[in-house]
Design a protein around this motif. Structure first.
Motif, PDB file in Angstrom:
ATOM      1  N   ASN A   7       0.809  -1.226   0.000  1.00  0.00           N
ATOM      2  CA  ASN A   7       0.000   0.000   0.000  1.00  0.00           C
ATOM      3  C   ASN A   7       0.843   1.279   0.000  1.00  0.00           C
ATOM      4  OD1 ASN A   7      -2.475  -1.545   0.234  1.00  0.00           O
ATOM      5  ND2 ASN A   7      -1.984  -1.790   2.404  1.00  0.00           N
ATOM      6  N   THR A   8       2.151   1.159  -0.261  1.00  0.00           N
ATOM      7  CA  THR A   8       2.972   2.359  -0.374  1.00  0.00           C
ATOM      8  C   THR A   8       2.601   3.109  -1.643  1.00  0.00           C
ATOM      9  OG1 THR A   8       4.826   1.360   0.827  1.00  0.00           O
ATOM     10  CG2 THR A   8       5.307   3.263  -0.584  1.00  0.00           C
ATOM     11  N   ALA A   9       2.087   4.330  -1.494  1.00  0.00           N
ATOM     12  CA  ALA A   9       1.656   5.134  -2.644  1.00  0.00           C
ATOM     13  C   ALA A   9       2.867   5.629  -3.424  1.00  0.00           C
ATOM     14  CB  ALA A   9       0.804   6.301  -2.178  1.00  0.00           C
ATOM     15  N   LEU A  10       2.851   5.480  -4.738  1.00  0.00           N
ATOM     16  CA  LEU A  10       3.929   5.964  -5.587  1.00  0.00           C
ATOM     17  C   LEU A  10       3.739   7.440  -5.907  1.00  0.00           C
ATOM     18  CD1 LEU A  10       4.325   2.879  -7.959  1.00  0.00           C
ATOM     19  CD2 LEU A  10       5.550   3.399  -5.839  1.00  0.00           C
ATOM     20  N   GLN A  11       4.841   8.074  -6.300  1.00  0.00           N
ATOM     21  CA  GLN A  11       4.825   9.525  -6.506  1.00  0.00           C
ATOM     22  C   GLN A  11       5.730   9.913  -7.664  1.00  0.00           C
ATOM     23  OE1 GLN A  11       6.539  11.343  -2.977  1.00  0.00           O
ATOM     24  NE2 GLN A  11       8.579  10.533  -3.393  1.00  0.00           N
ATOM     25  N   LEU A  12       5.724  11.210  -7.956  1.00  0.00           N
ATOM     26  CA  LEU A  12       6.636  11.830  -8.906  1.00  0.00           C
ATOM     27  C   LEU A  12       7.792  12.447  -8.116  1.00  0.00           C
ATOM     28  CD1 LEU A  12       6.507  12.312 -12.020  1.00  0.00           C
ATOM     29  CD2 LEU A  12       5.636  14.605 -11.493  1.00  0.00           C
ATOM     30  N   TYR A  13       9.021  12.279  -8.643  1.00  0.00           N
ATOM     31  CA  TYR A  13      10.165  12.860  -7.917  1.00  0.00           C
ATOM     32  C   TYR A  13      11.329  13.034  -8.878  1.00  0.00           C
ATOM     33  CZ  TYR A  13      12.567  14.086  -3.600  1.00  0.00           C
ATOM     34  OH  TYR A  13      13.197  14.786  -2.598  1.00  0.00           O
ATOM     35  N   ASP A  14      12.271  13.924  -8.487  1.00  0.00           N
ATOM     36  CA  ASP A  14      13.459  14.151  -9.304  1.00  0.00           C
ATOM     37  C   ASP A  14      14.134  12.823  -9.636  1.00  0.00           C
ATOM     38  OD1 ASP A  14      13.201  16.919  -9.250  1.00  0.00           O
ATOM     39  OD2 ASP A  14      14.411  17.121  -7.428  1.00  0.00           O
ATOM     40  N   CYS A  15      14.475  12.654 -10.894  1.00  0.00           N
ATOM     41  CA  CYS A  15      15.159  11.428 -11.312  1.00  0.00           C
ATOM     42  C   CYS A  15      16.545  11.378 -10.678  1.00  0.00           C
ATOM     43  CB  CYS A  15      15.281  11.389 -12.832  1.00  0.00           C
ATOM     44  SG  CYS A  15      13.699  11.426 -13.703  1.00  0.00           S
ATOM     45  N   ASN A  16      16.886  10.264 -10.036  1.00  0.00           N
ATOM     46  CA  ASN A  16      18.152  10.191  -9.312  1.00  0.00           C
ATOM     47  C   ASN A  16      18.894   8.876  -9.505  1.00  0.00           C
ATOM     48  OD1 ASN A  16      16.732   8.367  -7.628  1.00  0.00           O
ATOM     49  ND2 ASN A  16      16.059  10.057  -6.296  1.00  0.00           N
ATOM     50  N   GLY A  17      18.309   7.946 -10.231  1.00  0.00           N
ATOM     51  CA  GLY A  17      18.977   6.680 -10.506  1.00  0.00           C
ATOM     52  C   GLY A  17      19.021   5.717  -9.352  1.00  0.00           C
ATOM     53  N   ASN A  18      18.370   6.045  -8.245  1.00  0.00           N
ATOM     54  CA  ASN A  18      18.357   5.145  -7.097  1.00  0.00           C
ATOM     55  C   ASN A  18      17.467   3.932  -7.349  1.00  0.00           C
ATOM     56  OD1 ASN A  18      20.040   6.870  -5.723  1.00  0.00           O
ATOM     57  ND2 ASN A  18      18.399   7.884  -4.576  1.00  0.00           N
ATOM     58  N   ALA A  19      17.657   2.906  -6.522  1.00  0.00           N
ATOM     59  CA  ALA A  19      16.861   1.686  -6.656  1.00  0.00           C
ATOM     60  C   ALA A  19      15.377   1.948  -6.465  1.00  0.00           C
ATOM     61  CB  ALA A  19      17.344   0.641  -5.647  1.00  0.00           C
ATOM     62  N   ALA A  20      15.046   3.003  -5.729  1.00  0.00           N
ATOM     63  CA  ALA A  20      13.640   3.332  -5.485  1.00  0.00           C
ATOM     64  C   ALA A  20      12.929   3.819  -6.742  1.00  0.00           C
ATOM     65  CB  ALA A  20      13.532   4.393  -4.396  1.00  0.00           C
ATOM     66  N   GLN A  21      13.681   3.999  -7.842  1.00  0.00           N
ATOM     67  CA  GLN A  21      13.074   4.443  -9.100  1.00  0.00           C
ATOM     68  C   GLN A  21      13.236   3.404 -10.218  1.00  0.00           C
ATOM     69  OE1 GLN A  21      14.547   8.401 -10.040  1.00  0.00           O
ATOM     70  NE2 GLN A  21      13.360   9.336  -8.369  1.00  0.00           N
ATOM     71  N   VAL A  22      13.594   2.190  -9.851  1.00  0.00           N
ATOM     72  CA  VAL A  22      13.750   1.145 -10.865  1.00  0.00           C
ATOM     73  C   VAL A  22      12.467   0.315 -10.945  1.00  0.00           C
ATOM     74  CG1 VAL A  22      15.026  -0.925 -11.536  1.00  0.00           C
ATOM     75  CG2 VAL A  22      16.242   1.043 -10.567  1.00  0.00           C
ATOM     76  N   PHE A  23      11.841   0.356 -12.121  1.00  0.00           N
ATOM     77  CA  PHE A  23      10.595  -0.382 -12.369  1.00  0.00           C
ATOM     78  C   PHE A  23      10.752  -1.136 -13.695  1.00  0.00           C
ATOM     79  CE2 PHE A  23       9.527   3.168  -9.670  1.00  0.00           C
ATOM     80  CZ  PHE A  23       8.641   2.632  -8.739  1.00  0.00           C
ATOM     81  N   SER A  24      10.682  -2.459 -13.613  1.00  0.00           N
ATOM     82  CA  SER A  24      10.932  -3.295 -14.777  1.00  0.00           C
ATOM     83  C   SER A  24       9.639  -3.905 -15.300  1.00  0.00           C
ATOM     84  CB  SER A  24      11.915  -4.418 -14.393  1.00  0.00           C
ATOM     85  OG  SER A  24      12.041  -5.357 -15.430  1.00  0.00           O
ATOM     86  N   PHE A  25       9.402  -3.787 -16.604  1.00  0.00           N
ATOM     87  CA  PHE A  25       8.260  -4.451 -17.219  1.00  0.00           C
ATOM     88  C   PHE A  25       8.584  -5.940 -17.342  1.00  0.00           C
ATOM     89  CE2 PHE A  25       7.223  -0.161 -18.288  1.00  0.00           C
ATOM     90  CZ  PHE A  25       5.840  -0.142 -18.396  1.00  0.00           C
ATOM     91  N   ASN A  26       7.993  -6.698 -16.437  1.00  0.00           N
ATOM     92  CA  ASN A  26       8.164  -8.143 -16.370  1.00  0.00           C
ATOM     93  C   ASN A  26       9.461  -8.516 -15.670  1.00  0.00           C
ATOM     94  OD1 ASN A  26       6.690 -10.559 -16.997  1.00  0.00           O
ATOM     95  ND2 ASN A  26       8.259 -11.095 -18.463  1.00  0.00           N
TER      96      ASN A  26
END
Length: 625
Positions: free
Chosen positions: A606-625
């Motif tokens: 239930n952690t809500a996703l958001q928009l944020y400055d791109c930083n290359g951290n693991a918290a911004q890695v989303f893989s299709f499949n």
């Protein structure tokens, strides 16, 4: 794959001649199918039929349903009723002669130029326990009737139609006569499809509660052929199971590894329950062979004795849980615990009917659409086993082997019919063909979608490819250098895997409505959870949007500021619905210049996703499949 290419048997260039006929069959009526067979189609009444067999063995049918044939040699009444959309007129589809087969030509004529739905399924037994469309219940909305011509089938050379029961399609009889109650013995069988299944609850056939709500364990006694209980089960499924309310059982327990499942296009499924302490589950291929006994023993703990209520359902659960799917051709319920000899005789009669069809209906997953609008398909008609060629073919809505599920059998896999898209011999060279094979974790079964719509195999660094962009049916797909050409673009709905291996999910239970929070949640696939989450299946569309449930991943208020939440919303072309996958695995929103972000790398459900400055951290890695 671990088998070397040199040891592989040659491929068969099997086509799908039946599928070429599907559009014509639906458009002009199933009668055309029968003419393709050199079978005279003599009336089956010369031999005993299922209810004659059970009656002679002292366990008379108290409910008998079929859309394709009579189940008594003497039966000469209607099988089911259809209603025309154009004028609401109705027509009873009967048999051609006593003990014979459905009058499909009569339905075709009546429904010509319009759509017909099945409103009533008639009981052929003397009890007259006719089924009508099921109303709303505690766990589901009111159901709709099945489309009458969705599943053309041939039985003993005669054209007929099966009953296609996707989610929200079901039938019920609340007030019955002759059906077992309060621990009385009963038996039941159905001829269904081992390809049109999912793990949603619950597309049953059998004895359920009087009202559409759960009244407790042992108040149901119904057959279920599905992927329920997949974790820990043996084989690929689906499994012949007993839905006894508050539990679906492969045997004496929810998972019974002696029950290996049956994925045949036509499956005979059988349940017997003496109502006191014993039940049995059997199954077999309705086209050939005998029945296998998956379980015969004590009722599950807490279910002895039974407390059946004596209503009948087809296509849903007792409380109208209607997220399952099945295909139904025939089925009966008996008074009493049938003998093995009678069961075997019934199976022999079923096999003698020569069931055959273009498709037996749908299945989990979604179409994978490639070059020329053709679908990624498995050679053969929904029968693909190990080494079956994966190819392009005309898209057929109800072809089970054109429905692919992402990451269902391990992250990064693409699967259908319980097996995985695999590179021949686990190869890495240009031109290596792809195939269907048992899911085994090999690098040749890993596929990650790229920003341009291609599917890259990380082990080889190459992409799934349509040779020379050929869009002819039966074009075998291959591995080839990634080049961004249209011949490598394939669109299919798959999970988006985010931080901590969690899936991008929509708040609520597959709620298709604007403003729903987009969040992280445990991945709920057909192999890991009941039911699989439809709102975790996302398509990277050609227009730059990311879609699920027919809506778009959207930035709240079309905002651009850090911390703005994302949501599900009607696709409307705004900049807040544009997303571009980046080489580092992030998803960039061009309008804001910011990325999809998991706040502080929190991986809790239930952690809500958001928009944020791109930083290359693991918290911004989303893989299709």
């Amino acid at each position: 794959m671990t088998t070397s290419p040199s040891s592989r048997r040659p491929r068969s260039a099997r086509g799908k001649p039946w599928r070429r006929l599907l559009a014509a069959v639906i458009g002009t009526g199933a009668l055309a199918i029968g003419s393709l067979f050199g079978i005279a189609g003599q009336a089956q009444a010369a031999t005993q039929l299922p209810c004659d067999i059970y009656g002679s063995a002292g366990t008379s049918c108290v409910a008998a349903y079929s859309s394709v044939r009579a189940l008594y040699t003497s039966y000469n009444g209607p099988l089911y009723q259809v209603q025309r959309a154009s004028d609401s007129a109705t027509y009873d589809v009967g048999v051609l002669s006593a003990g014979g087969y459905a009058n499909a030509a009569g339905q075709d004529s009546f429904c010509s130029g319009t759509t017909c739905t099945i409103t009533t399924i008639y009981d052929q037994s003397p009890q007259h326990n006719d089924l009508t469309i099921e109303p709303a219940g505690v766990q589901g909305p009111a159901n709709v009737g099945a489309i009458a011509n969705a599943l053309p089938v041939t039985v003993a050379g005669h054209a007929a139609y099966g009953i296609y029961l996707p989610p929200d399609t079901g039938y019920r009889r609340a007030g019955t006569t002759g059906i077992a109650v309060n621990g009385q013995p009963e038996s039941m069988y159905e001829v269904a499809s081992g390809t049109n299944v999912n793990n949603g609850c619950c597309s049953d056939f059998g004895n359920v509660e009087t009202q559409e709500h759960d009244t407790g364990a042992s108040h149901m006694d119904a057959l279920n052929l599905a992927l329920l209980n997949a974790p820990g089960s043996a084989g690929h499924g689906p499994w012949v199971e007993a839905d006894l309310e508050n539990g679906v059982f492969e045997g004496g327990t929810a998972v019974d590894t002696a029950n290996t499942g049956n994925s045949s296009p036509f499956v005979t499924a059988l349940l017997k329950n003496n109502g006191q302490n014993t039940m049995a589950l059997k199954g077999g291929n309705s086209q050939t062979g005998s029945l296998s006994t998956y379980y015969s023993g004590n009722l599950p703990s807490g279910y002895s004795p039974m407390h059946q209520e004596g209503s009948i359902v087809l296509g849903t659960g007792g409380d109208n849980s209607n997220r399952g799917t099945q295909t139904f051709y025939e089925g009966v319920m008996t008074a009493g615990y049938s003998t093995d000899a009678a069961d075997n005789a019934v199976q022999s009669n079923i096999v003698a009917q020569g069931y055959s069809a273009v498709s037996t209906g749908g299945g989990p997953g979604s179409e994978m659409v490639g070059p020329g609008g053709k679908c990624v398909d498995v050679a053969g008609n929904d029968t693909g086993g190990d080494l079956a060629v994966v190819q392009l073919y005309d898209c057929q809505n109800l072809a089970a082997d054109q429905h692919w599920s992402g990451s269902a059998y391990g992250n990064g896999t693409l699967g259908t019919l319980g097996r995985c898209l695999d590179i021949d011999g686990n190869g890495t060279a240009n031109g290596t063909h792809v195939e269907l094979y048992d899911c085994n974790g090999a690098g040749g079964q890993q596929w990650i979608q790229q920003a341009n719509g291609s599917w890259k195999n990380p082990q080889s660094g190459r992409c799934l490819d349509d040779p020379s962009g050929n869009t002819a049916n039966q074009t075998a797909l291959q591995l080839y250098d990634c080049n961004g050409n249209a011949a490598q673009v394939f669109r299919v709905a798959v999970p988006i895997i985010g931080p901590g291996g969690q899936c991008v999910d929509v708040a609520g239970d597959d709620l298709n409505q604007n403003g729903q929070q987009v969040q992280l949640y445990n991945c709920l696939t057909i192999a890991s959870f009941n039911p699989a989450a439809q709102d975790q299946q996302w398509t990277l569309a050609a227009n730059g949007t990311i879609q699920t449930l027919g809506r778009c991943l959207d930035i709240d208020g079309n905002g651009t500021a850090n911390g703005t939440h994302v949501e599900l919303y009607t696709c409307n072309g705004v900049g807040g619905q544009q997303w571009v996958p980046q080489a580092n695995g992030s998803l960039l929103n061009p309008q804001s210049g910011r990325c999809l972000d998991d706040p502080s790398g929190n991986t809790a459900n239930n952690t809500a996703l958001q928009l944020y400055d791109c930083n290359g951290n693991a918290a911004q890695v989303f893989s299709f499949n």
